[in-house]
Design a protein around this motif. Structure first.
Motif, PDB file in Angstrom:
ATOM      1  N   ARG A  47       0.840  -1.200   0.000  1.00  0.00           N
ATOM      2  CA  ARG A  47       0.000   0.000   0.000  1.00  0.00           C
ATOM      3  C   ARG A  47       0.870   1.243   0.000  1.00  0.00           C
ATOM      4  NH1 ARG A  47      -3.626  -0.163   4.935  1.00  0.00           N
ATOM      5  NH2 ARG A  47      -2.143   1.227   5.943  1.00  0.00           N
ATOM      6  N   GLU A  48       0.672   2.088  -0.964  1.00  0.00           N
ATOM      7  CA  GLU A  48       1.415   3.349  -1.036  1.00  0.00           C
ATOM      8  C   GLU A  48       1.035   4.247   0.133  1.00  0.00           C
ATOM      9  OE1 GLU A  48       3.713   4.182  -3.167  1.00  0.00           O
ATOM     10  OE2 GLU A  48       3.483   2.686  -4.762  1.00  0.00           O
ATOM     11  N   ASN A 152      -2.180   6.643   8.261  1.00  0.00           N
ATOM     12  CA  ASN A 152      -1.754   6.012   7.015  1.00  0.00           C
ATOM     13  C   ASN A 152      -1.202   4.610   7.237  1.00  0.00           C
ATOM     14  OD1 ASN A 152      -2.460   8.307   5.593  1.00  0.00           O
ATOM     15  ND2 ASN A 152      -0.414   9.208   5.731  1.00  0.00           N
ATOM     16  N   ARG A 187       6.550   1.405   0.802  1.00  0.00           N
ATOM     17  CA  ARG A 187       5.134   1.047   0.844  1.00  0.00           C
ATOM     18  C   ARG A 187       4.852   0.138   2.039  1.00  0.00           C
ATOM     19  NH1 ARG A 187       4.827  -1.574  -5.034  1.00  0.00           N
ATOM     20  NH2 ARG A 187       6.436  -2.807  -3.980  1.00  0.00           N
ATOM     21  N   THR A 189       3.757  -2.960   3.609  1.00  0.00           N
ATOM     22  CA  THR A 189       3.670  -4.283   3.000  1.00  0.00           C
ATOM     23  C   THR A 189       3.176  -5.341   3.978  1.00  0.00           C
ATOM     24  OG1 THR A 189       5.516  -3.650   1.586  1.00  0.00           O
ATOM     25  CG2 THR A 189       4.998  -5.970   1.649  1.00  0.00           C
TER      26      THR A 189
END
Length: 214
Positions: A47-48, A152, A187, A189
């Motif tokens: 996921r960025e 995030n 990212r 992961t």
């Protein structure tokens, strides 16, 4: 009706298409597959992370580009933490000692982010983290920046007021104890959930780092 010339053109075009497909299938390099892991729970797809900016203990800004080139374990905590933080950093230090022999350019990293900016400066967070292992990175920021960063990573933290009659600075900070795992592109992961197994974490991060050389 197709004439013979048209038929041959279609046959040649079909053969060329099959050849291109076969060439793409057999000769296009594949992304390295990730190894089976014990402690790290890998996501189906990385996921960025949106842009962020925190202050590192060495005075530089921690931005997404700083987290590239290495597998990184991210842990949220604070220096006044009575139990979870020192225990977690001590266990991560055991794992770090096992991968000290890896090249510095690819060696996995641990990032400690203090979510208590009222009491923890970036320098203080660094001194605290380095007491467990010299290679641990440390950073903090203002509350909005920290909240965005934590969100995030699907993590949370919350300031808990002190008990009645206690000094105002004797508050606690509840925070997620799960660790985030970032890949060399920065990212998210995977995650590592408590209880931690330093041996398994070291084995997983060493194996994941080996995929960078393939």
């Amino acid at each position: 009706m197709f004439n013979r010339t048209t038929l041959w053109i279609l046959v040649i075009a079909l053969a060329a298409g099959i050849g291109l497909l076969a060439g793409h299938r057999w000769f296009t390099p594949k992304a390295p597959s990730l190894p089976q892991t014990q402690a790290v729970r890998l996501f189906p797809a990385p996921r960025e992370l949106p842009a962020f900016s925190l202050q590192q203990s060495d005075g530089t800004r921690l931005v997404p580009g700083e987290l590239q080139g290495h597998w990184t374990i991210v842990f949220l905590g604070f220096t006044h933490c009575p139990d979870v933080c020192p225990t977690t950093l001590a266990e991560l230090a055991q794992a770090q000692k096992q991968w000290e022999g890896l090249p510095d350019s690819t060696r996995p990293r641990v990032l400690f982010v203090s979510v208590d900016p009222d009491r923890d400066t970036a320098i203080l967070a660094g001194e605290y983290a380095h007491a467990f292992h010299r290679d641990t990175l440390a950073a903090t920021g203002d509350v909005p920046a920290l909240e965005a960063f934590a969100r995030n990573l699907s993590m949370v933290f919350m300031k808990v007021p002190p008990a009645d009659g206690a000094p105002a600075d004797r508050y606690n900070v509840d925070h997620t104890a799960t660790l985030a795992v970032l890949d060399p592109k920065g990212r998210m992961t995977g995650i590592i959930s408590p209880p931690l197994d330093p041996q398994a974490i070291a084995a997983d991060l060493t194996a994941l780092t080996s995929t960078m050389a393939r």
